[in-house]
Design an enzyme around this catalytic site. Structure first.
Site, PDB file in Angstrom:
ATOM      1  N   VAL A  23       1.098  -1.239   0.104  1.00  0.00           N
ATOM      2  CA  VAL A  23      -0.132  -0.071   0.019  1.00  0.00           C
ATOM      3  C   VAL A  23       0.759   1.275  -0.117  1.00  0.00           C
ATOM      4  O   VAL A  23       0.485   1.848  -0.725  1.00  0.00           O
ATOM      5  CB  VAL A  23      -0.810   0.422   1.085  1.00  0.00           C
ATOM      6  CG1 VAL A  23      -1.611   1.163   0.878  1.00  0.00           C
ATOM      7  CG2 VAL A  23      -1.547  -1.193   1.345  1.00  0.00           C
ATOM      8  N   CYS A  24       1.476   1.252   0.641  1.00  0.00           N
ATOM      9  CA  CYS A  24       3.173   2.524   1.030  1.00  0.00           C
ATOM     10  C   CYS A  24       3.539   2.874  -0.549  1.00  0.00           C
ATOM     11  O   CYS A  24       3.656   3.613  -1.183  1.00  0.00           O
ATOM     12  CB  CYS A  24       3.937   2.561   2.173  1.00  0.00           C
ATOM     13  SG  CYS A  24       3.017   1.818   3.467  1.00  0.00           S
ATOM     14  N   THR A  25       4.116   1.424  -1.600  1.00  0.00           N
ATOM     15  CA  THR A  25       4.271   1.151  -2.694  1.00  0.00           C
ATOM     16  C   THR A  25       3.165   2.072  -3.845  1.00  0.00           C
ATOM     17  O   THR A  25       4.289   3.481  -4.007  1.00  0.00           O
ATOM     18  CB  THR A  25       4.805   0.105  -3.139  1.00  0.00           C
ATOM     19  OG1 THR A  25       6.005  -0.052  -2.545  1.00  0.00           O
ATOM     20  CG2 THR A  25       5.851   0.395  -4.561  1.00  0.00           C
ATOM     21  N   ALA A  46       3.386   6.021  -2.706  1.00  0.00           N
ATOM     22  CA  ALA A  46       4.307   6.631  -3.265  1.00  0.00           C
ATOM     23  C   ALA A  46       4.820   7.314  -4.328  1.00  0.00           C
ATOM     24  O   ALA A  46       4.819   7.790  -5.185  1.00  0.00           O
ATOM     25  CB  ALA A  46       5.699   5.998  -2.526  1.00  0.00           C
TER      26      ALA A  46
END
Length: 190
Positions: A81-83, A86
């Site tokens: 989810v963070c990738t 970003a």
């Protein structure tokens, strides 16, 4: 029987988050009460200095008043989810530049982790290392609580106006790509 099912359910949820690469110990309860509200529109943003992905100091005060600031807090480099989050900011980077906005990502990852993440994903913006979650706490970003004292650091994005106050914020833990969309919608409405 219900208690066994409930415990197994929590164990299963924790296992899923660990599998997804989220650090479930990032925001364990700290000394004193945990803040329950984040900075709100109109509130002055606190100044801070952190190291960026190149090991250089980044002081927020040097940019306040010069550009709009998009500050997104995310739990962990390289997690799915963070990738996604970003990369959504990366893919819209030209739109942020056109809006005179500087994009900044913050989590408690190391300088080296941020550098590797930025290089792998071709991130054109600054990633800041907040190893003790001091800035996360200054912004009063809420941890995501999964019960049994298991918390993951929060995911929240703030737009800081030229006057140094919060103009807008968006929080959604599982929809990382939605953060950039919501911020762009806000910027385009002004």
């Amino acid at each position: 029987m219900k208690a066994v099912f409930k415990n197994n359910l929590w164990i299963g949820l924790i296992a899923i988050f660990v599998f997804l690469g989220l650090n479930v110990n990032l925001a364990m309860a700290q000394d004193g009460p945990v803040e329950t509200t984040t900075l709100k529109p109109g509130e002055k943003v606190p100044d801070f200095t952190l190291l960026d992905q190149n090991g250089d100091p980044f002081q927020l005060a040097q940019f306040v008043g010069k550009k709009k600031l998009i500050i997104f807090f995310y739990p962990k480099d390289e997690s799915p989810v963070c990738t996604t989050e970003a990369c959504a900011f990366r893919d819209a980077y030209a739109k942020y530049s056109d809006a005179n906005a500087l994009v900044i990502g913050i989590n408690n990852g190391t300088v080296a982790s941020h550098k590797a993440f930025a290089e792998k994903e071709h991130l054109p913006f600054t990633l800041l290392s907040d190893p003790e979650n001091k800035v996360l706490n200054l912004f009063q970003v809420k941890a995501q609580n999964f019960g049994n004292n298991v918390k993951v650091s929060g995911r929240e994005t703030f737009v800081i106006g030229l006057d140094g106050t919060v103009a807008y914020s968006f929080r959604d833990f599982m929809k990382g790509d939605e953060h950039s969309k919501q911020v762009l919608t806000f910027l385009n409405s002004k």
